[in-house]
Design a protein around this motif. Sequence first.
Motif, PDB file in Angstrom:
ATOM      1  N   GLU A 121       0.813  -1.209   0.000  1.00 18.90           N
ATOM      2  CA  GLU A 121       0.000   0.000   0.000  1.00 18.90           C
ATOM      3  C   GLU A 121       0.853   1.269   0.000  1.00 18.90           C
ATOM      4  O   GLU A 121       0.391   2.330  -0.444  1.00 18.90           O
ATOM      5  N   VAL A 122       2.083   1.174   0.524  1.00 16.39           N
ATOM      6  CA  VAL A 122       2.943   2.353   0.636  1.00 16.39           C
ATOM      7  C   VAL A 122       3.920   2.458  -0.531  1.00 16.39           C
ATOM      8  O   VAL A 122       4.449   3.540  -0.817  1.00 16.39           O
ATOM      9  N   THR A 123       4.159   1.360  -1.242  1.00 14.56           N
ATOM     10  CA  THR A 123       5.123   1.355  -2.345  1.00 14.56           C
ATOM     11  C   THR A 123       4.827   2.419  -3.401  1.00 14.56           C
ATOM     12  O   THR A 123       5.750   3.112  -3.862  1.00 14.56           O
ATOM     13  N   PRO A 124       3.575   2.608  -3.866  1.00 14.65           N
ATOM     14  CA  PRO A 124       3.316   3.670  -4.857  1.00 14.65           C
ATOM     15  C   PRO A 124       3.734   5.056  -4.358  1.00 14.65           C
ATOM     16  O   PRO A 124       4.254   5.870  -5.127  1.00 14.65           O
ATOM     17  N   LEU A 125       3.494   5.329  -3.060  1.00  9.21           N
ATOM     18  CA  LEU A 125       3.890   6.623  -2.514  1.00  9.21           C
ATOM     19  C   LEU A 125       5.413   6.784  -2.548  1.00  9.21           C
ATOM     20  O   LEU A 125       5.929   7.847  -2.926  1.00  9.21           O
ATOM     21  N   VAL A 126       6.148   5.732  -2.181  1.00  8.27           N
ATOM     22  CA  VAL A 126       7.619   5.785  -2.207  1.00  8.27           C
ATOM     23  C   VAL A 126       8.107   6.017  -3.628  1.00  8.27           C
ATOM     24  O   VAL A 126       9.015   6.844  -3.863  1.00  8.27           O
ATOM     25  N   ASN A 127       7.508   5.323  -4.590  1.00  9.94           N
ATOM     26  CA  ASN A 127       7.923   5.482  -5.990  1.00  9.94           C
ATOM     27  C   ASN A 127       7.670   6.902  -6.489  1.00  9.94           C
ATOM     28  O   ASN A 127       8.498   7.484  -7.206  1.00  9.94           O
ATOM     29  N   GLU A 128       6.524   7.466  -6.138  1.00  8.45           N
ATOM     30  CA  GLU A 128       6.203   8.822  -6.575  1.00  8.45           C
ATOM     31  C   GLU A 128       7.159   9.843  -5.953  1.00  8.45           C
ATOM     32  O   GLU A 128       7.590  10.802  -6.611  1.00  8.45           O
ATOM     33  N   VAL A 129       7.488   9.665  -4.658  1.00  7.00           N
ATOM     34  CA  VAL A 129       8.417  10.597  -4.009  1.00  7.00           C
ATOM     35  C   VAL A 129       9.796  10.495  -4.644  1.00  7.00           C
ATOM     36  O   VAL A 129      10.468  11.518  -4.899  1.00  7.00           O
ATOM     37  N   ASN A 130      10.249   9.276  -4.924  1.00  7.46           N
ATOM     38  CA  ASN A 130      11.557   9.114  -5.582  1.00  7.46           C
ATOM     39  C   ASN A 130      11.545   9.716  -6.978  1.00  7.46           C
ATOM     40  O   ASN A 130      12.532  10.324  -7.416  1.00  7.46           O
ATOM     41  N   ALA A 131      10.426   9.541  -7.704  1.00  3.88           N
ATOM     42  CA  ALA A 131      10.326  10.156  -9.034  1.00  3.88           C
ATOM     43  C   ALA A 131      10.376  11.676  -8.919  1.00  3.88           C
ATOM     44  O   ALA A 131      10.993  12.369  -9.750  1.00  3.88           O
ATOM     45  N   LEU A 132       9.723  12.220  -7.901  1.00  2.59           N
ATOM     46  CA  LEU A 132       9.761  13.667  -7.681  1.00  2.59           C
ATOM     47  C   LEU A 132      11.183  14.125  -7.363  1.00  2.59           C
ATOM     48  O   LEU A 132      11.648  15.165  -7.874  1.00  2.59           O
ATOM     49  N   LEU A 133      11.916  13.369  -6.566  1.00  2.00           N
ATOM     50  CA  LEU A 133      13.304  13.724  -6.252  1.00  2.00           C
ATOM     51  C   LEU A 133      14.177  13.670  -7.505  1.00  2.00           C
ATOM     52  O   LEU A 133      15.052  14.531  -7.706  1.00  2.00           O
TER      53      LEU A 133
END
Length: 264
Positions: A233-245
Amino acid sequence: LRLCRWRDCTMRFSLSSVRLRLALGALAAITLALVISWFGLVALFERHVERRVGSELSLHLSQIAARSVIAADGQLSLEQQPLDPRFEQVQSGLYWQVQDEASGQLLRSRSLWDMRLKLPDDKPALGRVDIHDIAGPRNAVLLAHERRLILPAGDGERVVRFVVAIDRAEIDALTAGFAGDATLALLGLGLVLAVASIVQISLGVAPLAGIGQQVAAVRSGTSRRLAQVPADEVTPLVNEVNALLDAVDSQVARARARAAALAH
């Protein structure tokens, strides 16, 4: 250190905390389930007691009817008294009564002493056991089993009305005792479920706390990316934050390149 722990505890259980909302929801659901279970268990136990007492009353009724005889002179009598000692104890809570409908002759247990059971005017059909509540000694409410049978007499046949009754206070006392035991048992169960729910909620929101720490590390410069967490459930959020970085790093790199070109 104490201040940090106090702030951490305050953040965990503030009104806007997901942890607190989940805990309150779990406690509310557990409380509702236990209350419904308590009422259901008490009702089932009361029905069980009434069936058990009803079986006992039916047995007494059959024994009294089998021992009832009408002599040649028309007198109604019992060949043998019921064996239950409560029938001999005055106002014990267990009573029997036999009445010859033709002559009005009445036999009754010693437990009734100088009283008689007041039966409803609606008489049950012959041979059928009728179960109802009647008034008893000391204004008690009695659970009564009533039956009308035909007994042979010297001049033919007579209809005799048999009644065995027990004070409902005995049933209520048994039910109250069970209700107290059930309350203690369900309170213990509720405590175990509450602790288990809090532990489960803490384990469930732990990945969110880890993400917060990783974001703080990125902001302080000690880390460049968020590590993957073992929670789908948290993996999409981590991926989006890394993409933003990554996007921010690209923009910074292009800005530096333009600035270097302008400097030359």
